[in-house]
Scaffold this motif. Structure first.
Motif: not given
Length: 604
Positions: A594-604
């Protein structure tokens, strides 16, 4: 009309009785001819044969006619010979000294042979006719006796009203004066006002055109005749016209009333269209409809309502004032209308506490009333299958995917190589959705195959209702569509057929920008599409209204747009190659994120 049916019934009864009597007479004649099939010379020759054992004469004592049977000693087939004068045969036998026996035919045999079958035949004919008569007097118009009668259904609309029609406030306001006229016609006729004879409801399928017509009849408490345009047209020329006449005769007897013709484009298309230049049955039906609409006077209380989603193919004669005076566009509901529609369809459905009707309405941009009803129904089915008592937000989300994309086929077995290709393909789309400003953020990414043949899908978050598309947004949509192909190319140094639908959609968008929207700097703001359906009398085909040179320029502009968007998409994905890898790995592990899991990929 009742007298006409009775006359037809009597005529058919008399006709069948005549056939029955004629058939019986013919059978008797045939029977006698069969008995006397041999010639007289042949009969005399058989009597002279020494093999004759006995001659039996069968005679009715009250008539000179009868039959003669010759029986042979060797028991070969007996021969019968019908004679009109038995006495002459007897004299001949006595002269030749041939023994004979006379047997009287019982009177009852004549009755049994002729009258009883005749009575049974007539009785059977009456039974069959009464059966057809009883069926044809019912509601069905497809029986033999009602072939040319109207198939319109007289419906009870008392349960319908404007409160049941949500999201169409302006449309209801236009129709309220029609309701007021049907209730209080004197108020309008006193001022010389003319109420519209016909009202054409135009809009996409599922927007509530039929419901709106029923609500008008329900509010006014008047009879409601409903029929489809295809119910008029038959293979036989003249049947449709007969049904139109019968429909208006019924309506005049029930005035004031409303006649509703659904899908009127099936019968009211441009005259002279078709492969052969015409369609006699449809055109005669349309001509009769035009005559009938002119045939009843102003303010007689008959109002015709019709619905179509193809107003462009309707004949101009039916759209002129005095026939269909008013055209009401029934459009897709906005967010407020969708919320009202959802509230109506959710009244009998127990919703969970996590469901916000406003959020559901916000996320269903572009849905019609029928789509929203189907969405809630699918959610209720999922809840019942799971054995739960309340519909949850997850049920709504799953139904949204099922309605919009197709049911996920989790049991389908696909190879690991295809799963990997699909994961990188969808990850490429998702990265572009996030990085481009004019397309929404990602809501869900999945590599689970769907019922519509897709190996996976990337669903953006629904945006706000917008009436227009900007040039930048259209370009961004093309860029996003090319993301899957580019991701495959970067990762595998190869391409697959999986992006065929994406390329098709992107090409259509680019061509529309050049030809329809005037968004090409080289060609300017000129529409190059022209008439689309005109090859044979406006029935199908395309018209080309520009030169071959312009056609080449259009192709060049479309190619330039596609190449520019391709370079932009490849540049963005190359700069986020690490996110592409992580997103694909996560999809291979979870199949859906979902949205949260996908957005977390850009924070790494």
């Amino acid at each position: 009309m009742k007298n006409s049916n009775q006359q037809q019934f009597r005529f058919i009864v008399i006709l069948l009785m005549a056939f029955a009597v004629g058939g019986m007479i013919f059978s008797v004649i045939e029977k006698r001819n069969a008995a006397g099939g041999m010639s007289r010379s042949r009969f005399i020759q058989l009597l002279s044969d020494t093999n004759v054992e006995e001659v039996i004469i069968s005679q009715n004592s009250q008539t000179p006619t009868g039959s003669v049977r010759i029986q042979f000693k060797d028991h070969s087939l007996s021969q019968d010979y019908y004679v009109s004068d038995v006495n002459s045969v007897i004299h001949y036998l006595e002269d030749k000294n041939i023994d004979y026996v006379i047997k009287d035919i019982e009177k009852g045999n004549t009755i049994a042979d002729i009258l009883v079958p005749l009575i049974l035949t007539v009785a059977a004919a009456f039974f069959v006719l009464m059966l057809f008569q009883s069926r044809s007097s019912g509601a069905s118009g497809s029986k033999m006796m009602n072939f040319g009668k109207s198939r319109a259904r007289l419906s009870n609309t008392n349960k319908f009203n404007f409160k049941m029609v949500a999201g169409l406030n302006e449309e209801k306001e236009e129709l309220e004066e029609v309701v007021d006229f049907l209730k209080n016609p004197a108020k309008y006729t006193a001022l010389g006002a003319r109420i519209p004879k016909g009202i054409l409801l135009v809009g996409p399928p599922g927007t509530g055109k039929t419901l709106l017509a029923k609500a008008v009849a329900g509010e006014a408490k008047v009879p409601f005749f409903s029929i489809s345009g295809s119910d008029f047209v038959e293979m036989f020329v003249g049947v449709g016209a007969s049904r139109v006449r019968d429909l208006f005769e019924d309506a005049k007897r029930h005035a004031p009333c409303i006649i509703f013709i659904d899908e009127i484009d099936a019968v009211a298309r441009h005259r002279g269209s078709g492969l052969g230049g015409s369609h006699d049955e449809r055109e005669q039906t349309l001509n009769q409809l035009l005559v009938e609409m002119d045939g009843f006077g102003v303010n007689e209380g008959i109002i015709i309502m019709a619905a179509t989603n193809r107003p462009d193919i309707l004949d101009n004669a039916i759209l002129r004032p005095g026939r269909f005076d008013r055209k009401i566009t029934v459009s897709r509901p906005d967010i407020g209308g969708r919320e009202e529609i959802l509230k109506i369809h959710s009244k009998d459905k127990p919703l969970g506490s996590d469901i916000d009707i406003h959020e559901v309405a916000k996320g269903t941009s572009g849905f019609t009333g029928a789509d929203l009803e189907n969405l809630l129904n699918e959610a209720a089915i999922l809840t019942a299958k799971s054995g739960r008592q309340f519909i949850s937000k997850n049920d709504i989300d799953e139904s949204y995917i099922k309605v919009g994309i197709g049911r996920e086929k989790k049991s389908r077995i696909i190879s690991e190589k295809e799963r990997k290709i699909t994961a990188y393909h969808e990850a490429g789309h998702a990265i572009l959705f996030r990085q481009l400003p004019d397309v929404g953020p990602v809501h869900t990414i999945s590599i689970i195959p769907t019922g519509m043949g897709a190996a996976g899908y990337t669903m953006p978050k629904p945006g706000e209702d917008e009436m227009f598309n900007s040039k930048n947004r259209l370009l961004d949509n093309i860029v996003v569509a090319l993301g899957g192909r580019i991701a495959e190319e970067i990762k595998f140094n190869d391409i697959t057929t999986g992006a065929s639908s994406d390329i098709k959609q992107a090409t259509m968008t680019a061509r529309a920008m050049v030809m329809r929207y005037g968004m090409s700097e080289k060609l300017g703001f000129i529409n190059y599409e022209g008439e689309e359906e005109i090859l044979v009398s406006r029935d199908f085909g395309h018209e080309k209204i520009y030169s071959e040179k312009t056609s080449a320029m259009i192709d060049e502009e479309v190619r330039n747009i596609m190449e520019t968007c391709y370079k932009k998409a490849k540049d963005i994905i190359t700069r986020h190659i690490d996110v592409l890898e992580k997103c694909a790995d996560l999809l291979l592990e979870k199949e859906k994120i979902g949205y949260e899991e996908f957005e977390a990929l850009f924070d790494d």
